[in-house]
Design an enzyme around this catalytic site. Structure first.
Site, PDB file in Angstrom:
ATOM      1  N   MET A   1     -12.333   3.545  -0.789  1.00 45.02           N
ATOM      2  CA  MET A   1     -11.859   3.480   0.605  1.00 45.02           C
ATOM      3  C   MET A   1     -12.788   2.552   1.384  1.00 45.02           C
ATOM      4  O   MET A   1     -13.996   2.758   1.420  1.00 45.02           O
ATOM      5  CB  MET A   1     -11.895   4.861   1.271  1.00 45.02           C
TER       6      MET A   1
ATOM      7  N   ASP B   1       0.762   6.699   1.216  1.00 43.47           N
ATOM      8  CA  ASP B   1      -0.350   7.471   1.783  1.00 43.47           C
ATOM      9  C   ASP B   1       0.125   8.836   2.251  1.00 43.47           C
ATOM     10  O   ASP B   1       0.758   8.962   3.294  1.00 43.47           O
ATOM     11  CB  ASP B   1      -0.961   6.705   2.954  1.00 43.47           C
TER      12      ASP B   1
ATOM     13  N   MET C   1      -4.272  12.179   0.366  1.00 39.82           N
ATOM     14  CA  MET C   1      -5.365  12.525   1.284  1.00 39.82           C
ATOM     15  C   MET C   1      -5.097  13.934   1.783  1.00 39.82           C
ATOM     16  O   MET C   1      -4.755  14.158   2.947  1.00 39.82           O
ATOM     17  CB  MET C   1      -5.422  11.502   2.428  1.00 39.82           C
TER      18      MET C   1
ATOM     19  N   SER D   1       0.911  -0.840   1.624  1.00 36.61           N
ATOM     20  CA  SER D   1       1.007   0.569   2.012  1.00 36.61           C
ATOM     21  C   SER D   1       2.133   0.759   3.010  1.00 36.61           C
ATOM     22  O   SER D   1       2.121   0.168   4.094  1.00 36.61           O
ATOM     23  CB  SER D   1      -0.305   1.028   2.648  1.00 36.61           C
TER      24      SER D   1
HETATM   25  C1  DX5 Z   1      -5.788   4.775   5.193  1.00 35.52           C
HETATM   26  C2  DX5 Z   1      -4.806   4.550   4.062  1.00 35.52           C
HETATM   27  C3  DX5 Z   1      -4.517   3.132   3.802  1.00 35.52           C
HETATM   28  C4  DX5 Z   1      -3.878   2.394   4.937  1.00 35.52           C
HETATM   29  C5  DX5 Z   1      -4.338   0.986   4.894  1.00 35.52           C
HETATM   30  O1  DX5 Z   1      -6.109   6.104   5.276  1.00 35.52           O
HETATM   31  O2  DX5 Z   1      -5.268   5.128   2.870  1.00 35.52           O
HETATM   32  O3  DX5 Z   1      -3.738   2.972   2.610  1.00 35.52           O
HETATM   33  O4  DX5 Z   1      -2.484   2.421   4.912  1.00 35.52           O
HETATM   34  O5  DX5 Z   1      -3.890   0.377   6.047  1.00 35.52           O
HETATM   35  P1  DX5 Z   1      -4.534  -0.989   6.565  1.00 35.52           P
HETATM   36  O6  DX5 Z   1      -4.316  -1.990   5.481  1.00 35.52           O
HETATM   37  O7  DX5 Z   1      -3.757  -1.269   7.806  1.00 35.52           O
HETATM   38  O8  DX5 Z   1      -5.990  -0.718   6.798  1.00 35.52           O
HETATM   39 ZN    ZN Z   2      -4.138   4.587   0.881  1.00 35.32          ZN
END
Ligand code: DX5
Ligand code: ZN
Length: 218
Positions: A136, A34, A67, A7
């Protein structure tokens, strides 16, 4: 065998294209993007222009995680020649069936995301329609949070349904994924693992991607 989708939320945005080149060098399979609107989630990140700016800067396909509220009003912003998945949240989509069709009509694969507290049963009706379900494993909004263990049960549940009903959607896990839980998630049925801070927080980003791949390709 699962695939890695780093990400860019945790990348250095001042040199985005070269950060993406590092994950490609390390053998990542997708670029996870994201998109946050400051309403559905507390944070604001980026929109269509940033996604489009990466077209041609990498050969990796884009995995766009929206999101945002009213995703149906914004789908076209994220359609590019490299967009493979557009993922909307169940909680943000009143007309989920319609938005899934909209994504597919625009030539992309459609995904639906579930917050940690949202049960799999809420998307049962559309499991035959989607290409991907994103579980999630943190509350969406920020990178670098701790993995919520009970979300792994939803990965197992989705994998069981998929086998029982002979469906072919992919299962993606997003949030708190690291070298310690990646294997367990792949064995539970995850096909795509999103990792932000665990990849871009490493000193050697391509090396970290290779470490992930060694673990999840076994
Ligand atoms: C959170 C995002 C994730 C995030 C994950 O809202 O959807 O994609 O970037 O980050 P890590 O791997 O640091 O939890
Ligand atoms: Zn994500």
């Amino acid at each position: 065998m699962a695939k890695l989708a780093p990400s860019i939320l945790s990348s250095d945005f001042s040199k985005l294209a070269s950060q993406v080149a590092l994950i490609e060098e390390g053998g990542a399979s997708y670029v996870h993007m994201d998109v946050m609107d400051g309403r559905f989630v507390p944070n604001i990140t980026f929109g269509g222009p940033v996604v489009k700016s990466l077209v041609g800067k990498t050969s990796l396909p884009f995995d766009v995680h929206l999101m945002i509220e009213h995703p149906e009003q914004r789908i076209e912003d994220f359609v590019t020649p490299q967009t493979e998945f557009i993922v909307v949240h169940q909680e943000a989509s009143v007309h989920l069936d319609r938005v899934i069709s909209q994504i597919k009509e625009l030539g992309c694969k459609a995904g639906v995301a579930l917050n940690p507290a949202t049960p799999v049963s809420t998307i049962e009706c559309v499991l035959g329609e989607v290409d991907l379900v994103l579980v999630m494993s943190v509350n969406p909004g920020f990178g670098g949070q701790k993995f919520i263990p009970y979300t792994a049960l939803k990965v197992c549940e989705l994998d069981e349904i998929r086998k029982r009903e002979e469906l072919d959607f992919l299962i993606e896990v997003d949030g708190g994924v690291n070298l310690d839980n990646a294997k367990m998630l792949a064995e539970s049925g995850a096909d795509i693992l999103v990792a932000g801070s665990a990849v871009f927080g490493a000193d050697d980003i391509p090396g970290r991607c290779r470490e992930f791949n060694r673990i999840i390709e076994e």
